[in-house]
Design a protein around this motif. Structure first.
Motif, mmCIF file in Angstrom:
data_model
loop_
_atom_site.group_PDB
_atom_site.id
_atom_site.type_symbol
_atom_site.label_atom_id
_atom_site.label_comp_id
_atom_site.label_asym_id
_atom_site.label_seq_id
_atom_site.Cartn_x
_atom_site.Cartn_y
_atom_site.Cartn_z
ATOM 1 N N ALA A 1 0.826 -1.206 0.000
ATOM 2 C CA ALA A 1 0.000 0.000 0.000
ATOM 3 C C ALA A 1 0.860 1.255 0.000
ATOM 4 O O ALA A 1 0.535 2.247 -0.672
ATOM 5 N N LEU A 2 1.961 1.242 0.729
ATOM 6 C CA LEU A 2 2.881 2.384 0.727
ATOM 7 C C LEU A 2 3.449 2.609 -0.670
ATOM 8 O O LEU A 2 3.578 3.753 -1.124
ATOM 9 N N GLU A 3 3.798 1.519 -1.349
ATOM 10 C CA GLU A 3 4.313 1.647 -2.711
ATOM 11 C C GLU A 3 3.226 2.168 -3.655
ATOM 12 O O GLU A 3 3.519 2.913 -4.598
ATOM 13 N N ARG A 4 1.988 1.781 -3.414
ATOM 14 C CA ARG A 4 0.873 2.302 -4.206
ATOM 15 C C ARG A 4 0.818 3.823 -4.078
ATOM 16 O O ARG A 4 0.688 4.545 -5.081
ATOM 17 N N ARG A 5 0.886 4.325 -2.857
ATOM 18 C CA ARG A 5 0.803 5.770 -2.645
ATOM 19 C C ARG A 5 2.011 6.487 -3.260
ATOM 20 O O ARG A 5 1.864 7.576 -3.832
ATOM 21 N N LEU A 6 3.194 5.894 -3.153
ATOM 22 C CA LEU A 6 4.370 6.504 -3.785
ATOM 23 C C LEU A 6 4.209 6.526 -5.304
ATOM 24 O O LEU A 6 4.552 7.522 -5.956
ATOM 25 N N ALA A 7 3.697 5.438 -5.868
ATOM 26 C CA ALA A 7 3.489 5.388 -7.321
ATOM 27 C C ALA A 7 2.510 6.459 -7.769
ATOM 28 O O ALA A 7 2.688 7.088 -8.818
ATOM 29 N N GLU A 8 1.468 6.688 -6.970
ATOM 30 C CA GLU A 8 0.511 7.738 -7.293
ATOM 31 C C GLU A 8 1.170 9.120 -7.277
ATOM 32 O O GLU A 8 0.703 10.041 -7.952
ATOM 33 N N ALA A 9 2.266 9.240 -6.514
ATOM 34 C CA ALA A 9 3.005 10.505 -6.453
ATOM 35 C C ALA A 9 4.135 10.556 -7.478
ATOM 36 O O ALA A 9 4.940 11.491 -7.477
ATOM 37 N N GLY A 10 4.202 9.530 -8.343
ATOM 38 C CA GLY A 10 5.194 9.527 -9.413
ATOM 39 C C GLY A 10 6.503 8.848 -9.093
ATOM 40 O O GLY A 10 7.491 9.020 -9.819
ATOM 41 N N VAL A 11 6.545 8.061 -8.025
ATOM 42 C CA VAL A 11 7.784 7.387 -7.624
ATOM 43 C C VAL A 11 7.700 5.912 -8.008
ATOM 44 O O VAL A 11 6.796 5.194 -7.574
ATOM 45 N N ARG A 12 8.662 5.471 -8.812
ATOM 46 C CA ARG A 12 8.680 4.078 -9.257
ATOM 47 C C ARG A 12 9.085 3.162 -8.116
ATOM 48 O O ARG A 12 10.071 3.415 -7.423
ATOM 49 N N ALA A 13 8.349 2.080 -7.920
ATOM 50 C CA ALA A 13 8.625 1.151 -6.827
ATOM 51 C C ALA A 13 10.017 0.537 -6.974
ATOM 52 O O ALA A 13 10.406 0.090 -8.049
ATOM 53 N N GLY A 14 10.774 0.539 -5.884
ATOM 54 C CA GLY A 14 12.086 -0.088 -5.875
ATOM 55 C C GLY A 14 13.134 0.622 -6.699
ATOM 56 O O GLY A 14 14.133 0.009 -7.103
ATOM 57 N N ASP A 15 12.955 1.905 -6.943
ATOM 58 C CA ASP A 15 13.920 2.667 -7.731
ATOM 59 C C ASP A 15 15.267 2.716 -7.011
ATOM 60 O O ASP A 15 15.363 3.251 -5.900
ATOM 61 N N PRO A 16 16.323 2.180 -7.604
ATOM 62 C CA PRO A 16 17.618 2.156 -6.923
ATOM 63 C C PRO A 16 18.261 3.528 -6.753
ATOM 64 O O PRO A 16 19.258 3.663 -6.037
ATOM 65 N N GLU A 17 17.691 4.553 -7.401
ATOM 66 C CA GLU A 17 18.199 5.914 -7.240
ATOM 67 C C GLU A 17 17.389 6.711 -6.212
ATOM 68 O O GLU A 17 17.602 7.917 -6.068
ATOM 69 N N THR A 18 16.484 6.033 -5.515
ATOM 70 C CA THR A 18 15.597 6.726 -4.576
ATOM 71 C C THR A 18 15.733 6.139 -3.176
ATOM 72 O O THR A 18 15.629 4.917 -2.994
ATOM 73 N N ALA A 19 15.966 7.016 -2.199
ATOM 74 C CA ALA A 19 15.947 6.627 -0.789
ATOM 75 C C ALA A 19 14.598 7.002 -0.201
ATOM 76 O O ALA A 19 14.032 8.047 -0.529
ATOM 77 N N VAL A 20 14.080 6.149 0.660
ATOM 78 C CA VAL A 20 12.751 6.339 1.239
ATOM 79 C C VAL A 20 12.873 6.524 2.749
ATOM 80 O O VAL A 20 13.621 5.814 3.415
ATOM 81 N N VAL A 21 12.106 7.479 3.265
ATOM 82 C CA VAL A 21 11.936 7.595 4.711
ATOM 83 C C VAL A 21 10.533 7.100 5.040
ATOM 84 O O VAL A 21 9.537 7.660 4.579
ATOM 85 N N LEU A 22 10.468 6.021 5.796
ATOM 86 C CA LEU A 22 9.204 5.460 6.253
ATOM 87 C C LEU A 22 8.845 6.145 7.568
ATOM 88 O O LEU A 22 9.538 5.971 8.571
ATOM 89 N N VAL A 23 7.787 6.930 7.571
ATOM 90 C CA VAL A 23 7.459 7.763 8.726
ATOM 91 C C VAL A 23 6.199 7.257 9.419
ATOM 92 O O VAL A 23 5.127 7.202 8.812
ATOM 93 N N SER A 24 6.345 6.895 10.686
ATOM 94 C CA SER A 24 5.182 6.537 11.500
ATOM 95 C C SER A 24 4.877 7.673 12.468
ATOM 96 O O SER A 24 5.650 8.629 12.596
#
Length: 264
Positions: free
Chosen positions: A128-151
């Protein structure tokens, strides 16, 4: 693209879904918020649950700020599955909700309650998190992208450790890296986590809020993360189809658990 905010319907919302003889009612308990967007999002999520399982009566309850309270939602029932609409097991699921259930059971000793697990952790929530990122234009598992998972963050170190573990697990999806951030009660903050990744040389930093609904924390996470240099902050999980699937999985699992006279 961010998904559109859910607009609350006019008038009062009934406590329960349609009649469904032979099915144990589901009472989903959310934290509650003064921000009306939060209750609207919970309503949208439960509407999708009703569409997926129309034979299951569904009610909502809140721990704070909103009505109905748990006792009101359980009124008139002989048996129920009570599910915390919480993403991490912490104080609210370990203390607040069991205490509220104990109060109800003291008044209604014949009430049979199956107490379910929190929604997280669950692999589908990363989907679901990847779904929301994809909706924002971020490709899932992009090796050029670092993710901050915020709770939201918790005073319970065990809950924060679960989020850190989810971040480590998510790294295996191919991201440059994934780190954890906390909107309150723990470090690093989302802004600190974004800044640390930029100093470490991450080509692009995005933020994935591990939050159920919009509100104070979601707004703060978005503002401070963008100010710290995040390229993208995705939307909250909201009524994502993965959450519907997890919620129904928790519902079925809870029914297989023995009923106890008191919870906690």
């Amino acid at each position: 693209m961010r998904h559109s905010p859910v607009i609350p319907s006019r008038g009062s919302v009934p406590l329960a879904g349609g009649a469904a003889p032979g099915r144990v009612p589901l009472v989903a308990v959310a934290h509650g918020s003064r921000d009306p967007r939060a209750a609207a999002t919970v309503a949208a999520l439960l509407d999708r649950v009703r569409l997926a399982r129309p034979e299951v009566p569904v009610r909502v309850a809140y721990l704070d700020h909103c009505t109905p309270a748990l006792g009101q939602a359980l009124s008139g029932l002989q048996e129920a599955v009570v599910l915390p609409l919480l993403l991490t097991e912490a104080y609210h699921s370990r203390v607040d909700l069991p205490a509220a259930l104990n109060e109800v059971r003291a008044r209604e000793p014949r009430l049979r309650v199956h107490y379910g697990s929190t929604l997280g952790p669950h692999p589908l929530l990363l989907t679901a998190l990847e779904r929301r990122l994809a909706e924002a234009g971020v490709r899932a598992g992009d090796p050029e992208t670092a993710v901050v998972l915020v709770s939201a963050g918790s005073s319970d170190a065990r809950a924060n450790a679960v989020i850190a573990g989810q971040a480590r697990a998510w790294r295996r999806s191919g991201w440059w890296t994934v780190s954890a951030g906390y909107a309150s009660a723990a470090d690093p903050s989302p802004a600190e986590a974004v800044a640390a990744l930029r100093r470490a040389g991450a080509p692009k930093v995005v933020v994935a809020p591990y939050l159920l609904a919009p509100g104070y924390f979601a707004d703060k996470v978005r503002q401070t993360s963008l100010e710290a240099g995040a390229a993208v902050v995705s939307d909250v999980l909201g009524p994502a189809p993965e959450l519907v699937e997890v919620l129904l999985e928790r519902y079925e699992a809870a029914q297989r658990q023995p009923v106890s006279s008191l919870v906690g």
